[in-house]
Each structure stands twice: as structure tokens, then as C-alpha cells.
Design a protein around this motif. Structure first.
Motif, PDB file in Angstrom:
ATOM      1  N   LEU A  93       0.889  -1.156   0.079  1.00  0.00           N
ATOM      2  CA  LEU A  93       0.084   0.023  -0.135  1.00  0.00           C
ATOM      3  C   LEU A  93       0.771   1.250  -0.045  1.00  0.00           C
ATOM      4  N   VAL A 139       2.885   4.286  -0.769  1.00  0.00           N
ATOM      5  CA  VAL A 139       3.255   4.930  -2.089  1.00  0.00           C
ATOM      6  C   VAL A 139       4.537   5.942  -2.047  1.00  0.00           C
ATOM      7  N   GLY A 140       5.179   5.850  -0.813  1.00  0.00           N
ATOM      8  CA  GLY A 140       6.265   6.724  -0.761  1.00  0.00           C
ATOM      9  C   GLY A 140       6.003   8.039  -0.603  1.00  0.00           C
ATOM     10  N   CYS A 141       5.215   8.606   0.123  1.00  0.00           N
ATOM     11  CA  CYS A 141       4.930  10.020   0.102  1.00  0.00           C
ATOM     12  C   CYS A 141       5.641  10.570   1.343  1.00  0.00           C
ATOM     13  N   ARG A 150       5.089  11.020   4.266  1.00  0.00           N
ATOM     14  CA  ARG A 150       4.261  11.864   5.168  1.00  0.00           C
ATOM     15  C   ARG A 150       4.603  11.304   6.756  1.00  0.00           C
ATOM     16  N   LYS A 180       6.040  -2.071 -10.226  1.00  0.00           N
ATOM     17  CA  LYS A 180       6.240  -0.709  -9.698  1.00  0.00           C
ATOM     18  C   LYS A 180       7.062  -0.665  -8.664  1.00  0.00           C
ATOM     19  N   PRO A 181       7.687   0.486  -8.067  1.00  0.00           N
ATOM     20  CA  PRO A 181       8.629   0.337  -6.952  1.00  0.00           C
ATOM     21  C   PRO A 181       7.819   0.179  -5.766  1.00  0.00           C
ATOM     22  N   TYR A 237       7.848   0.817  -1.610  1.00  0.00           N
ATOM     23  CA  TYR A 237       8.554   1.671  -0.674  1.00  0.00           C
ATOM     24  C   TYR A 237       8.546   0.970   0.523  1.00  0.00           C
ATOM     25  N   CYS A 246      -0.646   8.420   7.820  1.00  0.00           N
ATOM     26  CA  CYS A 246      -0.359   7.791   6.531  1.00  0.00           C
ATOM     27  C   CYS A 246      -1.527   7.865   5.592  1.00  0.00           C
ATOM     28  N   PRO A 247      -1.622   8.403   4.409  1.00  0.00           N
ATOM     29  CA  PRO A 247      -2.772   8.712   3.860  1.00  0.00           C
ATOM     30  C   PRO A 247      -3.359   7.368   3.362  1.00  0.00           C
ATOM     31  N   GLN A 248      -2.645   6.461   3.030  1.00  0.00           N
ATOM     32  CA  GLN A 248      -2.983   5.083   2.521  1.00  0.00           C
ATOM     33  C   GLN A 248      -3.394   4.373   3.629  1.00  0.00           C
ATOM     34  N   GLU A 249      -3.034   4.531   5.024  1.00  0.00           N
ATOM     35  CA  GLU A 249      -3.152   3.819   5.991  1.00  0.00           C
ATOM     36  C   GLU A 249      -2.641   2.283   5.675  1.00  0.00           C
ATOM     37  N   ALA A 250      -1.306   2.601   5.227  1.00  0.00           N
ATOM     38  CA  ALA A 250      -0.664   1.271   5.122  1.00  0.00           C
ATOM     39  C   ALA A 250       0.195   0.978   6.489  1.00  0.00           C
ATOM     40  N   THR A 260      -0.623   0.041  10.265  1.00  0.00           N
ATOM     41  CA  THR A 260      -1.867  -0.365  11.189  1.00  0.00           C
ATOM     42  C   THR A 260      -1.463  -0.474  12.578  1.00  0.00           C
ATOM     43  N   LYS A 278      -5.207 -11.162   5.426  1.00  0.00           N
ATOM     44  CA  LYS A 278      -4.863 -10.475   4.088  1.00  0.00           C
ATOM     45  C   LYS A 278      -4.115 -11.578   3.377  1.00  0.00           C
TER      46      LYS A 278
END
Lengths: 301, 387
Positions: free
Chosen positions: A44, A46-48, A50, A99-100, A102, A189-193, A195, A209
Motif C-alpha cells: 500500500l 506510495v512513498g509520500c 508523510r 512498480k517500485p 517503498y 499515513c494517507p494510505q493507512e499502510a 496499522t 490479508k
């Protein structure tokens, strides 16, 4: 069969009973069901970055504007945790994955932390809530913890000449125990990656999962067993060895590797000198007594 | 007495040795065998198969049913397409506006694009029949919510948006969707202005595909992709279902996307004459020539099928007579050089029918039809052009 052979048989059976289970199984560790932990879902992220910003913010570390963390050029090299960066996100390219990936790196909060066992002054402790915490006040600055950590996490304030300390992630211990909030990285975390929850429940979630999406994850929860397990867990879409994770660490907790030797140290250093000194003084006294005896005899004669 | 005693001793030693053996064996039974024994607990496999579909824990109770995310049944009943008036055009996402201004989400534009994939269910997963719920009806806002069963509203939004956006743009800049609140007036501007459409790479259908096959007599199959699209009025999604956005739209893509065939030839063609598809070599413009016995020239090849055949699928066979379509062709209205021959010596003033008898335009006219002493092609009614 006479009484002797009967007792012998019993003795052998008893010895077999006590020794066999301990040979077969490793020492059972107490894993609290209430320990809090974190689960990072690498599919999940995305490498932002944050989480890096929020971590700096929550821990009062030197920080920059939120938008400056959108700079992707930092991914050109693999970074590690530093004295003022408790968490860093690295980018990896994996074989056959489009894709990469992170990977957020921070303290794993091991169940049996190597840093704590290496520390001479017990500056590290495993809290009952789960995180591994460090006490700056007792630290003598030996940095054995940095060498002991299998994940190269603790960092040292080399920039501080007078009161340098070891620095690492605290899993926002005070934030969740006192303020009832999630750790800063999990909150932002915007993606809630990431928990936050009880380790036991996070393991369930991770298994669920993987079970529901076998196409999306490799069947491995990193941190479930590595070096005896950790409170920070990861699940990933690609094998962990391709993402800079060490998969050669084994499942034995690091402290256990030295426990046998270290537990013998007090015995050797305290009891042996006492015994030998005792034997020596006893012998001295005896010799002295014998000596005085002969003198007495001489005097008498 | 001694006899009884020795029997007793022997018995005891056998029992003890047996017990010792059993103990030893019980400690050395391999774990795999034990796991197998565990698996034989009645209904264990059924539990794995069904109960976990809805419940997360192993012992659900009335008070704590530990159900999976709402409203999860494992079956999504959201339609593939919805009538245009039934779904909203633009949705303002403002429940979470904090660091950024509200997001203006062009719902209709996205819904239209979802036709390539799973339709509404592309985003509205786990939806039941009836009204399709919005994200916020299941996913809770707020960062302090600890719900391991489903992501919060923030996570739900971002996962839906970023899954595609990041894949094709290779960027994770927040300002793609968000305007920061600290920029004065940014929020209101976003409310009134629709951001300009982001150009996505053009998707073009390949003209034809050539497949080698094991069929020794005629190993080459030419699949006239573009002509199929035209002939049957097909949209990409009619054959390529379940394709993600990024497979065609990727800012880094320089070549055409290669999408796996999702429908085989046999889904339309039955057990027909092998020669319909198989040939010894690649076919060029023979697609029309084989079934219609009429090769399309460079000009007719450019037409859409409907222009000759009328509405497709129930195609009608047009007359091969030029005049059936080109009703205005005649003297002065037709440039004969297009046919590769510029008419001269008065021929250009003749009626078409004078040479092309019985409207048989595909047949070369013979000089001898009019001239007694001339033969074609020794003599030409004009000047032959190179092309």
C-alpha cells in the motif's frame, strides 16, 4: 528385576522425560497478548514520506515543510535511521513487480531486544505495552546497542559534544499510552499502510490479508519470528530479501545466543574467587595452625 | 513363590519398557504428523472455507460476532454500468479537509472510464444490490479510529485514488488532487473551477496481429484487429474486460500497450472452414477479399464498414456496382486517373457505360468492344499512370 535395576529404569525414564522436550523445543518466550504493535503493508505504501514528517513533528526533531517531503530524489540512495531521523522510507525495485516498493524503516521493537541485552547499564527496556524504550539518564555512551542491533537502527548524537544520546523510534509510547492517539506515522499515513493495534490481532490481520489475497502478498510476515519476533510487522508483495530486509537472521533471539555464557559470568567472577579465596585462607589458617603447633611443641620440648 | 515373583518382575519390566518406549515415541513424532492429526478435527476444513468468509475470529458470539468489513458478503452486486442520470457528476470530498482543501472528484468522468474494468464495482466494492453506498457509509472518518477490519475513510479514499493515479503518472504529489489550504482562496477556487483534463496517452488499436500456429498446412493466422472493430462496431471493452487503467494509460508508455487477448476467436467463430483464419503467409488487405470475394482498394479500406454495409452486425451486402453508392459519378464528375489511367483522345467524354458494359467495373474493357482493328493492352484509351 531387583530394586536396583527398577530404580535405574525409573531414573533413565525420568531423565528422558525431562531432557527430551527441552532438546526438541526452544525456550518458550512469554509473548503478551496485550502488546501493541504496528503492521506495515508494503503493497500500500506510495512513498509520500508523510510518516517521516509526522515522526519529526511528534518527536520534536528538526523538521521541514510538508511539501518538501515530496522530493523524490532522496530515494536515489538507500538511507538509514539517524539521530534526528527515527524513520526513513527507501525505494526498491523488485524482480517481476511492475512498480517500485517503498519500505519504511524504523526500530522493530523486538520481543527480546539485542540492544537491551548488550547494554551494560540497562538503559533499554522492553515495556509491558510493547515498545522498547531507552533511558538517556543512565546511558554511558558505549554504543554497544548500535553494534548489537540486527537491524542497524539505534543512532548516536555525534553532533552533541556534551550530552550525546542514542536515538531511536519509541513507537510514540507516550502518545498512545497517555494521549490515547495512534503513533504519529500511523495517524498521518494517507494510505493507512501502517496499522496500529495489538500484536496478536495484527498477526491475525496479516494472515487474513495473505489468505484472502495470495496474489497480492508473499506468504511471510516479517517480524513474526525473525530474531524471536518483533512488535513491528511487515507484509509485502515481493520477497523480503529484495527489499533490503535481512532474511538470514534466524529465529533465535539475539540475547539467547549469549545467555549461557553471560549467566556463567557472575558464577565465574563472584563464586570462583570466593571459593578459591576461601580455600586459600582455609589452607593458610591450617598451615598457620600447624606452624604454631610445631612451635608450641618446640617450646615444650 | 519365586516363579510368581519372576513372572511379576518380567511383567513389570515389559510394562516399564513399553511405557518408556511410548514416552520416547510421543516426543519424537514429527511435527508434520501432529499437524495432520490436528487437521482431522471434524469440520475444520469447512470452517476455513465458509466461516472465515464473514467472521474474522474463530469463536464468534452474538455479542462479538467479529464480522468482516461492512457490508461484506463476498459478493459484489454493483452493476457494470449505470444509467448516466443515476450517478453524480462531481462529488465534493470535504469530510476530511484539514491539511488540504476539499477535493473535487469528477465522479462521472471516472465512472465512464470504469467501463473498461469492473464497472461501478471497480471502486464500490462489496456493494449489495440496490442503492450503491458511498465510501463514507462504511468507512469511518477520524484518525483515532482503531478498526483493523477496514481502513478509515482517509485510507479508503487514498487507496482507491492512488492505486490507479500513481500507477500511470508515477507521481505521488498530493497537489494533483489537493489544493493546500494555506494558499489563500485555493479552497473556493477548487469549488468553482474544474481542473483541466489531464492528457493521457492516446490508445490506438493495432491494425492486425499475426500468430504462428501448429497447423502445418496453413500455419499463419492473421487477425485483422482494426477491421474487426469496424466491422462489428466493437468497443475495446467488448473484448478486453477486466483491464486496469495503467495497462493502456501510462505516461511513460511509448509503444502501444500489449493487452492479453481476453476473448478467443472461437467465442464468435465456430468450427468453420480452417481457411477463414489459417493461411500459409500473413494476409494484408485480404480480410475483406476472402469472405466477401472483393478486395478493398486503398480508398475503400479507409471507410468504416457501416458506410457500405449500413448498421453493422446485421450487415447487408452492397452491390458491387459503383453507381449503387457513387450515385453522382458520370461525365465530368469522375476523375478516371484515380483508376490509374488518364483518359485521352475523346475517351474522357464518353459515358462510363460505353466502355464498362453491364456495370462490370472490375473487368477490364476490351478495345475490340468498340474498335475493330485495335486490341487491349497494345492500345490504351489514355495514358497509364505509374500508380
Amino acid at each position: 528385576m531387583d530394586r536396583n535395576s527398577f530404580l535405574k529404569t525409573l531414573g533413565v525414564a525420568g531423565a528422558a522425560l525431562t531432557s527430551l522436550p527441552s532438546l526438541g523445543k526452544a525456550r518458550t518466550r512469554v509473548i503478551s497478548p496485550d502488546w501493541m504493535g504496528m503492521l506495515t503493508d508494503l503493497s500500500l505504501c506510495v512513498g509520500c514520506r508523510r510518516c517521516e514528517w509526522a515522526c519529526n513533528d511528534a518527536n520534536g526533531l528538526p523538521n521541514e515543510s510538508l511539501s518538501s517531503f515530496e522530493d523524490q530524489s532522496v530515494f536515489d540512495e538507500t538511507r538509514r535511521t539517524e539521530a534526528y531521523k527515527f524513520t526513513v522510507v527507501n525505494r526498491f525495485e523488485a524482480d517481476g513487480y511492475p512498480k517500485p516498493v517503498y519500505v519504511k524503516k524504523q526500530c522493530m521493537h523486538c520481543i527480546e531486544p539485542a540492544c537491551a541485552s548488550a547494554c551494560l547499564v540497562k538503559a533499554f527496556r522492553k515495556t509491558s505495552a510493547g515498545p522498547v524504550l531507552y533511558n538517556e539518564d543512565v546511558c554511558i555512551g558505549c554504543r554497544y546497542c548500535m553494534i548489537a542491533c540486527p537491524f542497524h537502527v539505534p543512532a548516536y548524537e555525534y553532533s552533541d559534544a556534551f550530552a550525546p544520546a542514542v536515538k531511536k523510534c519509541t513507537m510514540c509510547f507516550e502518545r498512545f499510552t497517555e494521549q490515547g492517539e495512534k503513533p504519529a506515522c500511523a495517524s498521518i499515513c494517507p494510505q493507512e499502510a501502517i496499522t496500529f493495534g495489538k500484536r496478536s490481532e495484527l498477526l491475525q490481520l496479516a494472515r487474513e490479508k495473505i489468505r484472502s489475497h495470495p496474489d497480492r502478498y508473499v506468504d511471510h510476515i516479517y517480524g513474526e519470528h525473525e530474531v524471536g519476533g518483533s512488535n513491528w510487522l511487515y507484509i509485502s508483495p515481493v520477497p523480503f530479501e529484495q527489499l533490503g530486509f535481512r532474511t538470514d537472521l534466524g529465529e533465535t533471539p539475539y540475547p539467547e545466543m549469549t545467555r549461557g555464557f553471560l549467566s556463567a559470568v557472575p558464577l565465574v567472577l563472584v563464586i570462583w574467587p570466593m571459593l578459591l579465596m576461601g580455600a586459600y585462607s582455609f589452607k593458610q589458617r591450617k598451615q598457620k595452625a600447624e606452624h604454631s603447633c610445631t612451635i608450641d611443641e618446640e617450646e615444650v620440648s | 513363590m519365586n516363579g510368581i515373583r519372576s513372572v511379576y518382575q518380567k511383567g513389570m519390566s515389559i510394562i516399564l519398557t513399553g511405557a518408556l518406549g511410548l514416552i520416547l515415541v510421543s516426543f519424537t513424532v514429527p511435527d508434520a504428523l501432529r499437524a495432520q492429526a490436528d487437521a482431522e478435527v471434524p469440520h475444520q476444513h469447512m470452517w476455513e472455507q465458509y466461516c472465515f468468509d464473514c467472521h474474522q475470529c474463530k469463536s464468534p458470539t452474538k455479542e462479538e460476532p467479529c464480522l468482516k468489513g461492512c457490508p461484506y458478503t463476498g459478493v459484489t452486486e454493483a452493476p457494470l454500468r449505470s444509467a448516466a442520470e443515476q450517478y453524480p457528476d462531481i462529488i465534493l470530498i470535504n469530510q476530511l479537509a484539514e491539511l488540504y482543501a476539499p477535493v473535487r472528484f469528477t465522479h462521472k468522468a471516472h465512472a465512464d472510464m470504469s467501463n473498461m474494468g469492473q464497472g461501478c464495482a471497480e471502486c464500490h466494492h462489496n456493494s449489495q444490490s440496490g442503492k450503491i453506498p458511498g465510501c463514507g457509509e462504511c468507512h469511518q472518518p477520524g484518525t483515532d479510529v482503531v478498526n483493523l477490519k477496514q481502513p478509515g475513510l482517509k485510507g479508503a479514499y487514498h487507496r482507491q485514488c492512488l492505486t490507479c493515479h500513481k500507477d500511470w503518472s508515477h507521481k505521488n504529489a498530493c497537489d494533483f488532487c489537493h489544493a493546500p489550504v494555506e494558499v489563500e482562496g485555493a479552497g473556493t477556487e477548487m469549488l468553482t473551477a474544474i481542473r483541466p483534463a489531464v492528457p493521457t496517452p492516446q490508445v490506438e488499436a493495432n491494425v492486425r496481429f499475426v500468430y504462428p500456429t501448429d497447423y502445418a498446412a496453413a500455419p499463419v493466422v492473421t487477425f485483422p484487429h482494426q477491421e474487426h472493430d469496424r466491422a462489428f462496431g466493437l468497443a475495446c471493452v467488448d473484448c478486453h474486460t477486466g483491464v486496469g487503467c495503467v495497462e493502456c494509460h501510462d505516461v511513460n508508455r511509448t509503444a502501444l500497450a500489449s493487452i492479453d487477448r481476453t476473448r478467443s476467436c472461437f467465442s464468435c467463430h465456430g468450427e468453420e472452414n480452417c481457411g477463414i483464419c489459417h493461411d500459409s503467409r500473413e494476409r494484408r488487405s485480404t480480410y475483406h477479399a476472402v469472405p466477401a470475394n472483393w478486395a478493398l482498394g486503398s480508398r475503400h479500406d479507409k471507410l468504416n464498414c457501416e458506410e457500405c454495409h449500413g448498421p453493422t452486425r446485421n450487415s447487408t451486402t452492397p452491390s458491387s456496382a459503383c453507381g449503387s453508392c457513387h450515385t453522382n459519378w458520370g461525365i465530368g464528375n469522375f476523375d478516371h486517373s484515380d483508376a490509374g489511367l488518364r483518359l485521352t483522345s475523346g475517351h474522357e467524354e464518353l459515358d462510363c457505360e460505353s466502355c464498362h458494359r453491364d456495370e462490370l467495373y472490375a473487368r477490364q474493357p476490351e478495345c475490340s468492344d468498340c474498335h475493330d482493328d485495335l486490341t487491349y493492352p497494345e492500345y490504351l484509351p489514355g495514358e497509364r499512370l505509374s500508380n
